[in-house]
Design an enzyme around this catalytic site. Sequence first.
Site, mmCIF file in Angstrom:
data_model
loop_
_atom_site.group_PDB
_atom_site.id
_atom_site.type_symbol
_atom_site.label_atom_id
_atom_site.label_comp_id
_atom_site.label_asym_id
_atom_site.label_seq_id
_atom_site.Cartn_x
_atom_site.Cartn_y
_atom_site.Cartn_z
ATOM 1 N N GLY A 65 13.060 28.501 36.797
ATOM 2 C CA GLY A 65 12.508 28.759 35.505
ATOM 3 C C GLY A 65 11.844 30.164 35.411
ATOM 4 O O GLY A 65 11.116 30.817 36.452
ATOM 5 N N GLN A 109 25.931 18.706 41.317
ATOM 6 C CA GLN A 109 24.570 17.962 41.061
ATOM 7 C C GLN A 109 25.092 16.656 40.379
ATOM 8 O O GLN A 109 25.885 16.563 39.213
ATOM 9 C CB GLN A 109 23.685 18.937 40.051
ATOM 10 C CG GLN A 109 22.547 18.228 39.722
ATOM 11 C CD GLN A 109 21.748 18.952 38.651
ATOM 12 O OE1 GLN A 109 22.055 18.596 37.419
ATOM 13 N NE2 GLN A 109 20.499 19.341 39.072
ATOM 14 N N CYS A 146 16.065 16.424 34.215
ATOM 15 C CA CYS A 146 16.750 16.794 33.116
ATOM 16 C C CYS A 146 15.680 16.260 32.051
ATOM 17 O O CYS A 146 15.104 14.935 31.918
ATOM 18 C CB CYS A 146 18.173 16.057 32.920
ATOM 19 S SG CYS A 146 18.730 16.342 31.180
ATOM 20 N N LYS A 157 16.402 18.216 42.585
ATOM 21 C CA LYS A 157 15.787 19.090 41.695
ATOM 22 C C LYS A 157 14.873 18.283 40.982
ATOM 23 O O LYS A 157 15.384 17.546 40.050
ATOM 24 C CB LYS A 157 17.090 19.951 40.905
ATOM 25 C CG LYS A 157 16.579 21.140 40.065
ATOM 26 C CD LYS A 157 17.736 21.597 39.276
ATOM 27 C CE LYS A 157 17.553 22.864 38.535
ATOM 28 N NZ LYS A 157 16.663 22.481 37.510
ATOM 29 N N ARG A 195 19.597 30.683 32.182
ATOM 30 C CA ARG A 195 19.768 31.556 30.915
ATOM 31 C C ARG A 195 19.764 33.067 31.309
ATOM 32 O O ARG A 195 20.507 33.776 30.567
ATOM 33 C CB ARG A 195 18.590 31.250 30.052
ATOM 34 C CG ARG A 195 18.616 30.062 29.164
ATOM 35 C CD ARG A 195 17.684 29.927 28.456
ATOM 36 N NE ARG A 195 16.216 29.552 29.017
ATOM 37 C CZ ARG A 195 15.206 30.366 28.514
ATOM 38 N NH1 ARG A 195 15.328 31.080 27.532
ATOM 39 N NH2 ARG A 195 14.080 30.240 29.109
ATOM 40 N N PRO A 207 22.541 24.732 37.534
ATOM 41 C CA PRO A 207 23.213 23.795 37.083
ATOM 42 C C PRO A 207 23.206 23.851 35.491
ATOM 43 O O PRO A 207 22.125 24.060 35.005
ATOM 44 C CB PRO A 207 23.051 22.690 37.298
ATOM 45 C CG PRO A 207 21.602 22.443 37.806
ATOM 46 C CD PRO A 207 21.372 23.858 38.341
ATOM 47 N N MET A 208 24.273 24.038 34.791
ATOM 48 C CA MET A 208 24.047 24.319 33.126
ATOM 49 C C MET A 208 25.419 23.608 32.597
ATOM 50 O O MET A 208 26.541 23.919 32.907
ATOM 51 C CB MET A 208 24.251 25.913 32.800
ATOM 52 C CG MET A 208 23.254 26.602 33.384
ATOM 53 S SD MET A 208 23.382 28.401 32.879
ATOM 54 C CE MET A 208 24.420 28.972 34.439
ATOM 55 N N VAL A 209 24.993 22.815 31.644
ATOM 56 C CA VAL A 209 25.964 21.923 31.136
ATOM 57 C C VAL A 209 26.990 22.843 30.189
ATOM 58 O O VAL A 209 26.648 23.755 29.856
ATOM 59 C CB VAL A 209 25.298 20.867 30.164
ATOM 60 C CG1 VAL A 209 26.233 20.201 29.106
ATOM 61 C CG2 VAL A 209 24.395 19.819 30.672
#
Length: 354
Positions: free
Chosen positions: A250, A121, A150, A189, A274, A68-70
């Site tokens: 990660g 999510q 988060c 998560k 990323r 999940p990526m904002v």
Amino acid sequence: MAPPLPCLNSVVRAAYTDTPAHKRKHISTNTSTSGVPRGSPIYACACFVRQSILQLFEDKPRLNVCAPMVRYSKGAFREVLRDYNVDIAYTPMILADVFKSSEFARDDYTTNDTDSPVVVQFAAHDPADLASAAQLVAPYVDGIDLNCGCPQKWALKEKIGAYLSDKPETVHEMVKAVRSVVSTPCSVKIRKHPTDTRVTVELVRRAQMMGVDWITIHGRTRHQRSTEPIDYDIIRLVKESVSVPVLANGGVFSLEDAEEMYEKTGVDGVMSARGLLQNPAFFAGYTHTPLECVEKYVNRALAYGTPTFIFHHHIMFMMESLMSNVERKTFNCLSSVPAILDHLSHYYGIQCAL
């Protein structure tokens, strides 16, 4: 004839508006259970057969997952990733209390009949809010995840995200609440606890006790920078402490990173954020983003009405390794879609088909 749709009228509309015309599904219904007047047309993408995440875990010993990526892990990007060996894609984190109360917030989640399997999510601190949000979105997703990792200060202040890493009982109650209202697979998560690995183990064991279908563990604490090393030992400990599948998050930027994660932890899948932003095709073996991938994103993003700044950022992430420092500075200054398209066409032969 499709069955009546549940009362998620705003998400139905969002699914329709975020889908190119040739992929939209048009369903008519004479029921008012959706909140639409009888006889009104409903546009939706909820009538196709969704892919089972649980079956994926059964069929594949190693799963490739988009984190999940904002702002970034939205429909157009998720669709491109699936062309490059990504098995599961997560939505950006969504606040459950806002989602269940606000039509405007619900419009931010969009999907279509190529967007599967997808996991939504949620961030929440109240079991009732999470359960209500889960009920609304369940017909349009393949999994529901609770964010317990988060690290942002605002999230800790709101008692969501990594705040829950110290609250195994609260996580237990929230998973229980979701399980009581939907049959959609659910997960949590988490991050490594800052000081006590026993708390991490207790957290995942309680989550499993209440019926989560898989667990994702990030190998850094909420206090660590993204440049610091991953703790493979805590990931392996979580894997050994539960019987459900475990995903590791990660430090995964390449197939070599993924292989190292598997060798050191024995997990069932790896999740990247990323790494996929920089190279959406690395799970397919590409060391740099192929231009065909950039072109696919350009066309899908524009077809789906992606905001200019997100569109610009995605292209920058994908092409950073291909551009010189001078070109990056020039590209960063482009402020409109036509200017971006002109640059891509002139220097790379990337074409917009719209």
